[in-house]
Enzyme design. Structure first.
Site, PDB file in Angstrom:
ATOM      1  CG  ASP A  54      -2.215   0.783   0.964  1.00 53.26           C
ATOM      2  OD1 ASP A  54      -2.342   1.395  -0.120  1.00 53.26           O
ATOM      3  OD2 ASP A  54      -3.086   0.801   1.861  1.00 53.26           O
ATOM      4  CG  HIS A 119      -2.624  -6.177   4.232  1.00 47.91           C
ATOM      5  ND1 HIS A 119      -3.475  -7.199   4.541  1.00 47.91           N
ATOM      6  CD2 HIS A 119      -2.793  -5.962   2.906  1.00 47.91           C
ATOM      7  CE1 HIS A 119      -4.109  -7.606   3.447  1.00 47.91           C
ATOM      8  NE2 HIS A 119      -3.713  -6.860   2.444  1.00 47.91           N
ATOM      9  CG  LEU A 121       0.360   3.551   5.107  1.00 52.82           C
ATOM     10  CD1 LEU A 121       1.858   3.263   5.146  1.00 52.82           C
ATOM     11  CD2 LEU A 121       0.116   4.616   4.047  1.00 52.82           C
ATOM     12  CG  ASN A 176      -7.129  -6.028   1.967  1.00 47.55           C
ATOM     13  OD1 ASN A 176      -6.498  -5.039   1.640  1.00 47.55           O
ATOM     14  ND2 ASN A 176      -7.233  -7.091   1.191  1.00 47.55           N
ATOM     15  CG  ASN A 243      -8.510  -5.855  -1.877  1.00 43.94           C
ATOM     16  OD1 ASN A 243      -7.714  -5.141  -1.294  1.00 43.94           O
ATOM     17  ND2 ASN A 243      -8.118  -6.925  -2.556  1.00 43.94           N
ATOM     18  CG  ASP A 290      -5.143  -5.249  -3.816  1.00 42.98           C
ATOM     19  OD1 ASP A 290      -5.312  -4.638  -2.761  1.00 42.98           O
ATOM     20  OD2 ASP A 290      -4.502  -6.312  -3.875  1.00 42.98           O
ATOM     21  CG  ASN A 291      -4.653  -1.188  -1.462  1.00 46.92           C
ATOM     22  OD1 ASN A 291      -5.410  -1.231  -0.498  1.00 46.92           O
ATOM     23  ND2 ASN A 291      -3.494  -1.827  -1.499  1.00 46.92           N
TER      24      ASN A 291
END
Ligand code: NAG
Ligand code: NAG
Length: 403
Positions: A54, A119, A121, A176, A243, A290-291
């Site tokens: 991240d 993971h 942040l 996550n 996620n 995802d992020n």
């Protein structure tokens, strides 16, 4: 009955069961299409030790914060990828990267005695009276029995993270991503219902069960009564593989990525109660997001994710961490306009995701077949250099890609 008829009906039954439950559409998504490099010729690599799952940019100070981890440690202990072999005492690291000078420095923990396994942040900028200070919150998998969120204060002119508090709770199961709402409150996604590897977790993953959720941590503020009986509570349930999460403070919007759902769910947030109300779903993304990172200047959302899920579920591609395994990834931008234009009125809370019929206005910015930045998990706009920083879970370094 002859043996062969039994065998045939058993096979037919099995196929029927599989097609009813297993999300073949997701697993074989993009199966026929090899991913070719797209707009990645101009990328260069920033040599950060380890993989950075991240990254967040604090634009006023031209600083990127990166949550990174040594790959050899991650192969041994990283619950999100079902690695529970051995938790060693060494911690992962948070780095600070200056977007103008290119200086990269690791931050040192102060008053934090646990193990940090990185993971998600997030950062929160303090009000003007405390300018020069941000809060940094980290998802931490460095405890054998549970995961947590660690809250730190950070002076921008220092290289230290001063530990403030550890948050654990039965509702924080498989954290996550995290997004700060204030110096002491946050939303967090749980990406699975089942924390431990096993048949139930595999079933959950392969069939895209809508069993994951967003939880909120909101402690009572001094001089003000607590709004809820518990500091940690579920903010929204029934999501498929929740996620990435991010917030657009100006518009009071919260965005949650559903990886295997290939969608981003958009919520309106009540600023006082932190209640989330479903606004719309941006569906059918060309990646498994995802992020998510909101560019606060435009409101656009940047997302990174894999493009061919078959590559992470087939043994042919072997170990995620093997340097030759190829896991194609892409970066998309979701236009801020497509969110305000498509408002869905009167949608019931907790309605099954997928019933809100709006396609995402997503632009594919980058794509790459791997192994470079395999399993890319984050893309964040660097406004100073007109490029995106791309981080990954299982590959060394960070991509700096002009867009
Ligand atoms: C670290 O913790 C000690 C004991 O609680 C406290 O006295 C000290 O001020 C803390 N350090 C910082 C930099 O906050
Ligand atoms: C959707 O994307 C197209 C370009 O790809 C753009 O012209 C259009 O304005 C976008 N629509 C919205 C509502 O953002």
């Amino acid at each position: 009955m002859a043996t062969w008829t039994l065998v045939v009906s058993a096979i037919a039954g099995l196929i029927g069961l599989l097609t009813a439950f297993v999300n073949f559409g997701t697993i074989f998504f993009n199966y026929r299409h090899g991913v070719k490099p797209f707009n990645t010729d101009g990328c260069v690599q920033l040599n950060v030790p380890g993989g950075c799952e991240d990254i967040v940019i604090h634009a006023p100070s031209h600083t990127a914060f990166l949550a990174c981890g040594r790959l050899d440690l991650r192969t041994q202990w990283f619950p999100p990828l079902e690695r529970l072999i051995k938790l060693t005492a060494e911690s992962d690291a948070v780095y600070k990267y200056h977007l103008k000078s290119g200086e990269l420095v690791p931050l040192t923990f102060v008053n934090f005695t646990g193990i940090y396994r990185s993971h998600g942040l997030t950062i929160y900028e303090h009000p003007a009276s405390e300018a020069g200070t941000v809060t940094v919150m980290l998802v931490n998998h460095g405890h054998p029995d549970h995961s947590s969120v660690e809250i730190f204060d950070h002076r921008l002119d220092s290289n230290t993270l001063i530990h403030v508090r550890t948050i654990t709770d039965p509702l924080i199961r498989t954290p996550n991503a995290v997004v700060a709402l204030s110096p002491r409150s946050f939303f967090l996604t749980n990406d699975f219902y089942h924390r431990l590897p096993g048949p139930m977790r595999t079933l959950e993953k392969m069939t895209s069960r809508a069993w994951t959720d967003v939880v909120v941590y909101q402690p009572a503020v001094e001089g003000r009564e607590a709004l809820h009986s518990s500091e940690v509570r579920r903010a929204y349930g029934g999501l498929v593989y929740a996620n990435g999460i991010d917030i657009d403070h100006d518009r009071g919007l919260v965005f949650v990525a559903s990886a295997t759902g290939r969608r981003v769910t958009v919520f309106d947030m009540d600023p006082d109660t932190l209640e989330l109300t479903l606004r719309m779903v941006l569906k059918d993304l060309p990646i498994l997001p995802d992020n998510l990172r909101v560019d606060h200047a435009t409101g656009d959302i940047y997302a990174a994710g894999i493009m061919r899920p078959i590559e992470v579920v087939t043994p042919a591609h072997g170990d995620h961490f093997h340097p030759d395994a190829k896991i194609a990834w892409g970066v998309v931008r979701l236009s801020a306009n497509s969110i305000s234009d498509n408002r869905v009125q009167g949608v019931a809370k907790h309605m099954p995701i997928g019933d809100v019929n709006r396609a995402a206005n997503a632009t594919l910015l980058l794509a790459h077949p791997g192994p470079w930045l395999n399993l890319a998990s984050v893309a964040v706009l660097d406004p100073d250099n007109h490029r995106v920083m791309v981080g990954s879970v299982v590959s060394e370094g960070v991509g700096l890609c002009p867009i």
